[in-house]
Scaffold this active site. Structure first.
Site, short mmCIF file in Angstrom:
data_model
loop_
_atom_site.label_atom_id
_atom_site.label_comp_id
_atom_site.label_asym_id
_atom_site.label_seq_id
_atom_site.Cartn_x
_atom_site.Cartn_y
_atom_site.Cartn_z
N HIS A 403 0.81 -1.22 0.00
CA HIS A 403 0.00 0.00 0.00
C HIS A 403 0.85 1.27 0.00
O HIS A 403 0.33 2.37 -0.16
CB HIS A 403 -0.94 -0.01 1.21
CG HIS A 403 -2.21 0.74 1.00
ND1 HIS A 403 -2.35 1.74 0.06
CD2 HIS A 403 -3.43 0.64 1.59
CE1 HIS A 403 -3.58 2.22 0.09
NE2 HIS A 403 -4.25 1.56 1.01
N ASP A 407 -2.39 1.65 -4.47
CA ASP A 407 -3.64 1.87 -3.75
C ASP A 407 -4.70 0.88 -4.23
O ASP A 407 -4.50 0.18 -5.23
CB ASP A 407 -4.12 3.31 -3.98
CG ASP A 407 -3.13 4.32 -3.43
OD1 ASP A 407 -2.45 3.98 -2.43
OD2 ASP A 407 -3.01 5.41 -4.00
#
Ligand code: CO6
Length: 431
Positions: A403, A407
């Site tokens: 992450h 995303d």
């Protein structure tokens, strides 16, 4: 007397030493060319090393578990089948047998190249190079306690010495270039009690490496996992129809893995940010698409050989390379270069009949795909004459991603693209 020196082989570009984990022969054994002599382990891979000659094992110079520099003589084979060896023969052959690269190291060595004049201790080219780089004089080298055979100074001894010397002198050094490898703080282990009847199992070296690598990955990358379902009926029917013909034509089996790999390579070409690594504040988008495939080994360990430039291979090429690498992995025959350079990994949870998984990213990559088992399921299909329920082949695909740079939108779109590639598999393809 004709002797042949068996030396520690160079098992990869960056590898300078290896640990002898097992001798398959003992002194006095007769060997033929290609008989397995010993097993060697490095940080990257384990390999079994065959004899290049016929003869009798006259001398084994390092016991199991010794860490030995590349080029060092490990054993002497007498080519005439005799057991007696003369030390001068061994020394002579040893010098002749070192690789040209090591001879170069010896030639350029100035700080310690007269090592034999001060005492009888022998220093390997690797130790001498480190000594030179660290400006350690021969006199100073003589004071280092060696943990190798006959008190020989090994790489770890000299490195430990340098470390403690630095600490003692409390020298304030200039800050060096930051190491790109992620630094992981070791947490104190949770105390574990052992009850009567519990069995204690010592982890082997590879298991320890896997354990460290997994902990490191979880600490370095914030993992997120997304899941999609794919209707793979068409590709299953195509594979089942062509399986035997493929075997006959190419003398190799085609499973679903090469088809998954092809779909992933196509998706990575469209979403290059997923084919990246993170280095501090920088993202390195990789040019090559090198797909690692997690292979379960018979000893219970796991290794990830890499299909290089996967996007440039057709289905036949992917199948052949996958089968070759998986076989080499299971028989400890992988070359270290074959597990390096991966930019993305696929792990097939379907091998164990599992439907879904949340895999751990294989650092320094930023994403890993898990493929679940393909199962027949009742599914709703929309047709011009209304919805119908049909039996379809379906599977779950799950993607764990880093992450820090991927995303949910990117990870989700990339994952959906893989599923689309599988669902849109061209069933008119010929093999
Ligand atoms: N669905 C349905 N059928 C499957 C599937 C799935 N997902 N996977 C395999 N198979 C079938 C396959 O088609 C073969 O059937 P037939 O073709 O009809 O003979 C059969 O199962 C056996 O397949 P095989 O394993 O021989 O070959 P495959 O090409 O599918 O897989 C492999 C090659 C090297 C991936 C596999 O042998 C293997 O080692 N799998 C284990 C992978 C593993 O350990 N994953 C977990 C590791 S932990 O991921 C981890 C990196 C870290 C985080």
């Amino acid at each position: 007397m004709a002797n042949f020196n068996i030396v520690m082989p160079k098992l990869g570009e960056s590898i300078q030493e290896g640990t002898i984990t097992k001798w398959f022969v003992k002194e006095g054994d007769t060997v033929e060319e290609d008989d397995m002599l010993f097993e060697v382990a490095t940080d990257k891979v384990d390999s079994e090393i065959p004899s290049p000659v016929d003869g009798v094992i006259a001398k084994i110079l390092f016991p199991e578990d010794s860490l030995v520099p590349v080029g060092e003589v490990l054993a002497i084979v007498n080519l005439e089948g005799e057991m007696e060896i003369d030390d001068s023969d061994a020394a002579e052959m040893s010098a002749e047998d070192t690789t040209s690269e090591e001879q170069e190291v010896e030639k350029t060595e100035s700080t310690v190249d007269d090592s034999r004049k001060l005492s009888n201790r022998f220093y390997s080219p690797l130790v001498k190079t480190i000594a030179k780089e660290e400006s350690i004089s021969l006199e100073e080298l003589e004071t280092i306690k060696g943990s190798g055979a006959n008190g020989r100074v090994q790489k770890k001894d000299i490195l430990e010495y340098i470390k403690s010397r630095g600490e003692k002198a409390a020298v304030k050094e200039q800050p060096t270039q930051p190491d790109t490898a992620p630094v992981v703080e070791k947490k104190a282990p949770v105390p574990v009690s052992v009850a009567e009847g519990d069995k204690l199992i010592e982890m082997d070296r590879v298991r320890k490496l896997i354990a460290d690598h997994m902990v490191m990955s979880k600490q370095v990358s914030p993992h997120v996992t997304s899941v999609v379902e794919a209707d793979v009926t068409e590709l299953v029917l195509w594979r089942n129809k062509n399986k035997d013909a493929f075997q006959e034509k190419y003398d190799d089996k085609i499973t679903f893995m090469p088809i998954f790999t092809e779909a992933v390579a196509m998706a990575l070409a469209e979403f290059p940010l997923v084919n990246s690594s993170v280095d501090g504040d920088k993202i390195i988008m990789k040019k090559d698409i090198n797909i690692g495939i997690a292979v379960a080994k018979p000893d219970g360990n796991l290794i990830v050989p890499v299909i290089k430039n996967a996007e440039q291979r057709n289905l036949v090429g992917l199948t052949k390379e996958l089968n070759r690498l998986a076989n080499a992995a299971r028989t400890n025959k992988l070359d270290p270069t074959e597990i390096q350079g991966g930019t993305f990994t696929i792990t097939n949870f379907g091998s164990f009949g599992n439907i879904i998984g949340t895999p751990i990213i294989n650092q320094p990559q930023v994403a890993i795909l898990a493929t679940g088992i393909i199962e027949k399921k009742p599914a709703v299909l929309e047709t011009p004459s209304g919805d119908v329920i049909a039996i379809r082949h379906k599977m779950y695909l799950s993607l764990s991603y880093d992450h820090r740079i991927v995303d949910g939108a990117l990870g989700g779109a990339f994952l959906r693209k893989i599923a689309d590639n599988l669902e849109q598999f061209d069933t008119n393809r010929s093999i």
